[in-house]
Motif scaffolding. Structure first.
Motif, short mmCIF file in Angstrom:
data_model
loop_
_atom_site.label_atom_id
_atom_site.label_comp_id
_atom_site.label_asym_id
_atom_site.label_seq_id
_atom_site.Cartn_x
_atom_site.Cartn_y
_atom_site.Cartn_z
N THR A 12 22.67 -2.81 18.42
CA THR A 12 21.74 -1.76 17.99
C THR A 12 22.49 -0.50 17.56
O THR A 12 22.20 0.08 16.51
CB THR A 12 20.75 -1.43 19.13
N GLU A 13 23.49 -0.10 18.36
CA GLU A 13 24.28 1.08 18.01
C GLU A 13 25.00 0.90 16.68
O GLU A 13 25.05 1.82 15.86
CB GLU A 13 25.29 1.39 19.12
N GLN A 14 25.55 -0.29 16.46
CA GLN A 14 26.26 -0.56 15.21
C GLN A 14 25.30 -0.54 14.02
O GLN A 14 25.64 -0.04 12.96
CB GLN A 14 27.02 -1.89 15.29
N MET A 15 24.11 -1.09 14.21
CA MET A 15 23.11 -1.06 13.14
C MET A 15 22.74 0.38 12.78
O MET A 15 22.63 0.72 11.59
CB MET A 15 21.87 -1.85 13.55
N LEU A 16 22.58 1.21 13.79
CA LEU A 16 22.25 2.62 13.54
C LEU A 16 23.40 3.34 12.83
O LEU A 16 23.18 4.15 11.92
CB LEU A 16 21.91 3.33 14.86
N LEU A 17 24.62 3.01 13.24
CA LEU A 17 25.79 3.60 12.60
C LEU A 17 25.86 3.21 11.13
O LEU A 17 26.12 4.05 10.26
CB LEU A 17 27.07 3.17 13.33
N ILE A 18 25.59 1.95 10.84
CA ILE A 18 25.61 1.47 9.45
C ILE A 18 24.56 2.21 8.62
O ILE A 18 24.82 2.64 7.49
CB ILE A 18 25.42 -0.06 9.39
N GLU A 19 23.38 2.38 9.19
CA GLU A 19 22.33 3.12 8.48
C GLU A 19 22.79 4.55 8.18
O GLU A 19 22.57 5.05 7.06
CB GLU A 19 21.05 3.16 9.32
N GLN A 20 23.43 5.20 9.16
CA GLN A 20 23.91 6.56 8.95
C GLN A 20 25.01 6.61 7.90
O GLN A 20 25.03 7.49 7.04
CB GLN A 20 24.40 7.16 10.28
N LEU A 21 25.93 5.66 7.96
CA LEU A 21 27.01 5.60 6.97
C LEU A 21 26.44 5.43 5.56
O LEU A 21 26.89 6.10 4.61
CB LEU A 21 27.98 4.46 7.28
N ARG A 22 25.47 4.55 5.41
CA ARG A 22 24.83 4.34 4.11
C ARG A 22 24.16 5.62 3.62
O ARG A 22 24.27 5.99 2.46
CB ARG A 22 23.80 3.22 4.19
N ALA A 23 23.42 6.25 4.55
CA ALA A 23 22.71 7.48 4.19
C ALA A 23 23.67 8.57 3.72
O ALA A 23 23.33 9.38 2.86
CB ALA A 23 21.89 7.98 5.38
N ASP A 24 24.89 8.55 4.28
CA ASP A 24 25.90 9.54 3.90
C ASP A 24 26.74 9.08 2.71
O ASP A 24 27.69 9.77 2.31
CB ASP A 24 26.82 9.84 5.09
N GLY A 25 26.42 7.90 2.16
CA GLY A 25 27.11 7.41 0.97
C GLY A 25 28.45 6.74 1.22
O GLY A 25 29.26 6.58 0.30
N HIS A 26 28.70 6.29 2.44
CA HIS A 26 29.97 5.64 2.77
C HIS A 26 29.89 4.13 2.57
O HIS A 26 28.81 3.53 2.64
CB HIS A 26 30.35 5.92 4.23
N ASP A 27 31.06 3.54 2.36
CA ASP A 27 31.18 2.09 2.28
C ASP A 27 30.96 1.52 3.70
O ASP A 27 31.56 2.00 4.66
CB ASP A 27 32.57 1.70 1.77
N THR A 28 30.12 0.50 3.82
CA THR A 28 29.80 -0.07 5.14
C THR A 28 30.35 -1.47 5.33
O THR A 28 30.01 -2.14 6.30
CB THR A 28 28.27 -0.10 5.34
N THR A 29 31.22 -1.89 4.42
CA THR A 29 31.72 -3.27 4.48
C THR A 29 32.35 -3.60 5.83
O THR A 29 32.00 -4.61 6.46
CB THR A 29 32.74 -3.52 3.34
#
Length: 100
Positions: A30-47
């Motif tokens: 769950t924490e990792q999923m939330l982190l990925i969402e935040q990274l995407r929202a900030d325009g970062h690569d989430t690979t």
């Protein structure tokens, strides 16, 4: 304490450990999923974050399977014990079993 009672206590402890692993694993996913969402929202690569998420999910699936395996072994042992076919390698004799 009889060998059978010690075996049962050990099994309960093992199941509790895997329950803890599973709960922690779910939180990490769950924490990792939330982190990925935040990274995407900030325009970062989430690979890399997504690859790590898949590893977390894989570990969680393994922990679930191990918990299931432990439960199945115990259920099989209990069935054998009721039919007096319990494996003697556990040092459990029919006289050490609790009466039903």
């Amino acid at each position: 304490m009889s060998n059978y009672a010690a075996f049962l206590r050990k099994d309960e402890e093992d199941r509790a450990k895997f329950d803890q692993f599973v709960a922690k694993g779910k939180r990490r996913v769950t924490e990792q999923m939330l982190l990925i969402e935040q990274l995407r929202a900030d325009g970062h690569d989430t690979t890399r974050a997504e690859k790590f998420l898949e590893e977390l999910r894989s570990n969680l699936a393994e922990w679930h399977q191990t918990r299931t395996d432990v439960t199945q072994v115990m259920q099989t042992y209990e069935l054998l014990e009721r039919t007096d076919l319990a494996p003697r390698r556990f040092g459990v004799s029919s006289s050490a079993r609790p009466e039903a």
